[in-house]
Design a protein around this motif. Structure first.
Motif, PDB file in Angstrom:
ATOM      1  N   PRO A 275      50.683  33.263  54.301  1.00  0.00           N
ATOM      2  CA  PRO A 275      50.698  34.736  54.456  1.00  0.00           C
ATOM      3  C   PRO A 275      50.004  35.481  53.330  1.00  0.00           C
ATOM      4  O   PRO A 275      49.558  36.611  53.527  1.00  0.00           O
ATOM      5  CB  PRO A 275      52.203  35.052  54.488  1.00  0.00           C
ATOM      6  CG  PRO A 275      52.854  33.786  54.946  1.00  0.00           C
ATOM      7  CD  PRO A 275      52.034  32.683  54.360  1.00  0.00           C
ATOM      8  N   ASN A 276      49.899  34.870  52.147  1.00  0.00           N
ATOM      9  CA  ASN A 276      49.245  35.551  51.022  1.00  0.00           C
ATOM     10  C   ASN A 276      47.773  35.178  50.887  1.00  0.00           C
ATOM     11  O   ASN A 276      47.151  35.430  49.849  1.00  0.00           O
ATOM     12  CB  ASN A 276      49.971  35.211  49.713  1.00  0.00           C
ATOM     13  CG  ASN A 276      49.932  33.724  49.401  1.00  0.00           C
ATOM     14  OD1 ASN A 276      49.907  32.895  50.314  1.00  0.00           O
ATOM     15  ND2 ASN A 276      49.944  33.370  48.114  1.00  0.00           N
ATOM     16  N   ALA A 277      47.205  34.553  51.922  1.00  0.00           N
ATOM     17  CA  ALA A 277      45.812  34.106  51.849  1.00  0.00           C
ATOM     18  C   ALA A 277      44.843  35.277  51.821  1.00  0.00           C
ATOM     19  O   ALA A 277      45.054  36.300  52.485  1.00  0.00           O
ATOM     20  CB  ALA A 277      45.492  33.199  53.035  1.00  0.00           C
ATOM     21  N   ALA A 278      43.760  35.094  51.067  1.00  0.00           N
ATOM     22  CA  ALA A 278      42.633  36.031  51.133  1.00  0.00           C
ATOM     23  C   ALA A 278      41.749  35.610  52.303  1.00  0.00           C
ATOM     24  O   ALA A 278      41.374  34.439  52.402  1.00  0.00           O
ATOM     25  CB  ALA A 278      41.845  35.986  49.832  1.00  0.00           C
ATOM     26  N   VAL A 279      41.449  36.537  53.193  1.00  0.00           N
ATOM     27  CA  VAL A 279      40.595  36.260  54.348  1.00  0.00           C
ATOM     28  C   VAL A 279      39.315  37.068  54.191  1.00  0.00           C
ATOM     29  O   VAL A 279      39.347  38.294  54.122  1.00  0.00           O
ATOM     30  CB  VAL A 279      41.295  36.610  55.673  1.00  0.00           C
ATOM     31  CG1 VAL A 279      40.353  36.324  56.848  1.00  0.00           C
ATOM     32  CG2 VAL A 279      42.588  35.820  55.819  1.00  0.00           C
TER      33      VAL A 279
END
Length: 680
Positions: A275-279
């Motif tokens: 959920p905290n990924a940079a996309v």
């Protein structure tokens, strides 16, 4: 480069955002031609050069040896030479080989390069008749089962769940699969899937092994993440061990290997897992002209995917894509050859031109047309260049000659050696002999290029060995003929997409909505291979004078007019718009939603009345036809379609056409034979 900031020079804003996102988790959604390899190599180099991670702690994983070699070359140029860039299989085999003596003991198992010999023995043990084509189909099905972690005893149930159509009966497929595994274990062999499985198992069962591998590798990058399968994902998760310093790169628009077990859901669902990924999205297309990019966007926009990327062209305007319709396949092939000749006359190199088709069997007409036009071509298939018998033999001859090199000019010395291996001044007509000649000619051309740089024979042999280790095949001066699957990852100045008809693209046995969408993405991949010139064509019949029953691909509906005005259509040909009508049970009139029931035309619980003898005749005919065409029987008609034909016993072409699974292409190919069987 001494300053880490130098690594960021020349990147566009999105590529720079990728490079500066040095800690995971990071998901890069990279469209075709947007510079994804540039972005991820600069990210790794920037992280190494700025001290975020040691080069030896990075594992960059990709799907081909060639791609891994390209990553290593770029990283060396960027000042990060210690980074490990490998395929899943190469990385796992290295680890498994290292730890095997310690945790398992005994000799390390041998690696199976091809499943066909073992499967052949399995079939002989079971009394199953299988030629080489069927063995290839069996190998593909075994590979699918293994990457999706399905055991032989679970195969039959899984076949129904995943809507698989095996090359033999499901129960027979399960027995062949089980026998293959037994023989493999008896012979102390591992295949590529077992390598991944065992590596993950060793790490899971031996915590000291897991700790050592995780201490070594702390920073992961995975390219082509849309093509990851469940087994590869399991190994990746085992490597990570709950950590999240992971960067994945992929393009949901280019998911074309689901039939092998690959799943795009790992890419599209990355944000749900982390959920905290940079996309970060890369959409600036530096490869193709705006006209090609516009068509690619239109192709994919008509699909169902909510994850598609819309590309933004960065190149100047170019010619509009051309759409061409022909009466028959030979006419299409001849005109494509004429179009290629015009490009060659304008100075476009032959190696920058490609003819792409859906299945390899379509190449024959283009081989002939190009040979007739005296245009050199090269067939690009699944076999790796340095694994071809003629290339292996040539390298042995060259290596032997290098030990006693007499100082002759490199080009003439190599030509003399390759002449003894079969290289002639002019290419042979076609087929296997042409492929062999093209391989030897590629080696000779590489020798000429290196001779111009002052290389001698030992240096040339050393270069061949380096290229072989990285699967870096030398370029061939000829027009490329390739399937759409084989073309992925490549690009040309000019691309001819041929045979784009319903029944071929989408392929006739793509039946579910998911399968149809994958065929659409396959067309998208073909379109985005072109930098500047793009031609899309189709023929209304297979042979001159044949019935013109074919239609252009449904994926082109509404697109041809926007890209360019198509040439004159055959009299009576109109643009086709398809609207699926609801299907009702012919027994109880209930609306059918299940695909199998729709094909049968009745609920599975409603009684069926059919001639069993007719069904047996149809199956026998299908087996003989498939054998003659060297294709799996289901390519002709699936079991469900044969059942539907037997139940309805159609007497006319229209009645046969009304059965789901029997389209115009199959009417053209098999209609007369099927109707004759129904009348018997």
């Amino acid at each position: 480069m001494n300053d880490a900031q130098d690594v960021l020079t020349g990147l566009d804003p999105e590529q720079r955002a990728v490079a500066e996102a040095v800690r995971g988790p990071v998901c890069v959604l990279a469209g075709a031609g947007t510079g994804k390899t540039r972005a991820i190599t600069h990210r790794i180099a920037y992280a190494v050069r700025s001290g975020v991670v040691d080069a030896q702690s990075v594992l960059a994983v990709t799907f081909t040896t060639r791609a891994a070699g390209e990553l290593r070359l770029r990283l060396r140029a960027l000042g990060a030479p210690g980074v490990q860039a490998r395929t899943f299989h190469a990385a796992a085999l290295r680890q498994l080989t290292y730890f095997w003596p310690r945790v398992i003991g005994g000799a390390v198992p041998s690696v199976i390069e091809s499943k066909l010999p073992v499967l052949g023995e399995a079939c002989r043990r079971l009394g199953v008749t299988a030629d080489r084509a069927k063995l290839r189909d069996l190998a593909s099905e075994v590979e699918w089962a293994k990457v999706t972690q399905i055991s032989p005893e679970d195969y039959e149930e899984a076949k129904e769940k995943y809507h698989r159509t095996p090359p033999v009966k499901p129960e027979e497929m399960a027995r062949v699969y089980d026998a293959y595994e037994q023989i493999r274990r008896e012979r102390h062999l591992v295949d590529f899937e077992t390598i991944l499985e065992l590596t993950a198992a060793v790490m899971t069962e031996h915590q000291e092994v897991a700790a050592q591998i995780r201490q070594q590798y702390r920073y992961f990058v995975v390219d082509e993440y849309q093509d990851v399968n469940p087994l590869q994902k399991m190994l990746l998760d085992t490597w990570l061990g709950g950590r999240d310093d992971l960067c994945v790169v992929g393009d949901p628009n280019q998911t074309i290997y689901s039939f092998t077990g690959a799943s795009p859901h790992y890419l599209t669902g990355f944000g749900a897992q982390y959920p905290n990924a940079a996309v970060i999205k890369l959409v600036r297309d530096y490869r193709s002209t705006p006209q090609v990019v516009d068509l690619a966007n239109l192709v994919i926009a008509k699909g169902r995917s909510p994850h598609r990327l819309e590309l933004v062209a960065q190149r100047p305007d170019g010619p509009k894509p051309q759409f061409r319709e022909y009466d028959d396949e030979p006419g299409e092939a001849a005109d494509v050859a004429r179009g290629i000749r015009k490009l060659l006359d304008k100075g476009v190199p032959a190696r920058e031109i490609a003819v792409l088709f859906r299945v390899n069997s379509q190449s024959e007409a283009y081989e002939k047309a190009l040979s007739d036009a005296k245009i050199h071509y090269v067939l690009r298939g699944a076999e790796r260049f340095f694994e071809r018998p003629e290339v292996r033999h040539a390298v042995v001859l060259l290596r032997g000659a290098a030990r006693s090199a007499a100082g002759e000019p490199l080009a003439s010395e190599v030509h003399n050696i390759l002449s003894s291996a079969g290289l002639t001044p002019a290419p042979p007509g076609g087929g296997k002999e042409r492929e062999k000649w093209e391989s030897l000619k590629a080696l000779a051309d590489l020798a000429e290029d290196m001779a111009a740089e002052g290389a001698d024979l030992p240096a040339f042999v050393a270069e061949l060995e380096r290229r072989a280790s990285e699967q870096h095949a030398p370029p061939v001066e000829g027009v490329t003929l390739a399937s759409l699957h084989a073309a992925k990852g490549l690009e040309w100045d000019a691309v001819f997409l041929v045979g784009v008809t319903d029944g071929m693209l989408p392929i006739i046995y793509a039946e579910t909505p998911e399968q149809i969408e994958e065929e659409r993405r396959l067309l998208y991949v073909g379109v985005t291979r072109a930098r500047e010139h793009l031609s899309i064509s189709w023929a209304l019949s297979r042979a001159p004078g044949g019935r013109k029953s074919r239609r252009p691909s449904r994926f082109l509906d509404g697109l041809t007019g926007r890209a360019s005005a198509p040439p004159r259509l055959a009299p009576g040909t109109r643009e086709r718009r398809q609207v699926a009508a609801p299907v009702s049970c012919r027994v109880c009139a209930k609306t059918l939603v299940n695909a199998t029931e729709q094909k049968l035309g009745r609920c599975s619980t409603c009684p069926a009345d059919y001639d069993e003898a007719l069904l047996e005749r149809l199956k026998a005919w299908r087996t003989a036809t498939a054998k003659e065409a060297k294709v799996p029987p289901y390519v002709i008609f699936t079991d469900v379609t044969l059942q539907a034909i037997a139940e309805r016993a159609p007497a006319t072409e229209q009645e046969l056409l009304a059965i789901a699974g029997v389209g115009r292409v199959k009417i053209d190919r098999y209609g007369d034979a099927v109707l004759a069987l129904c009348r018997t």
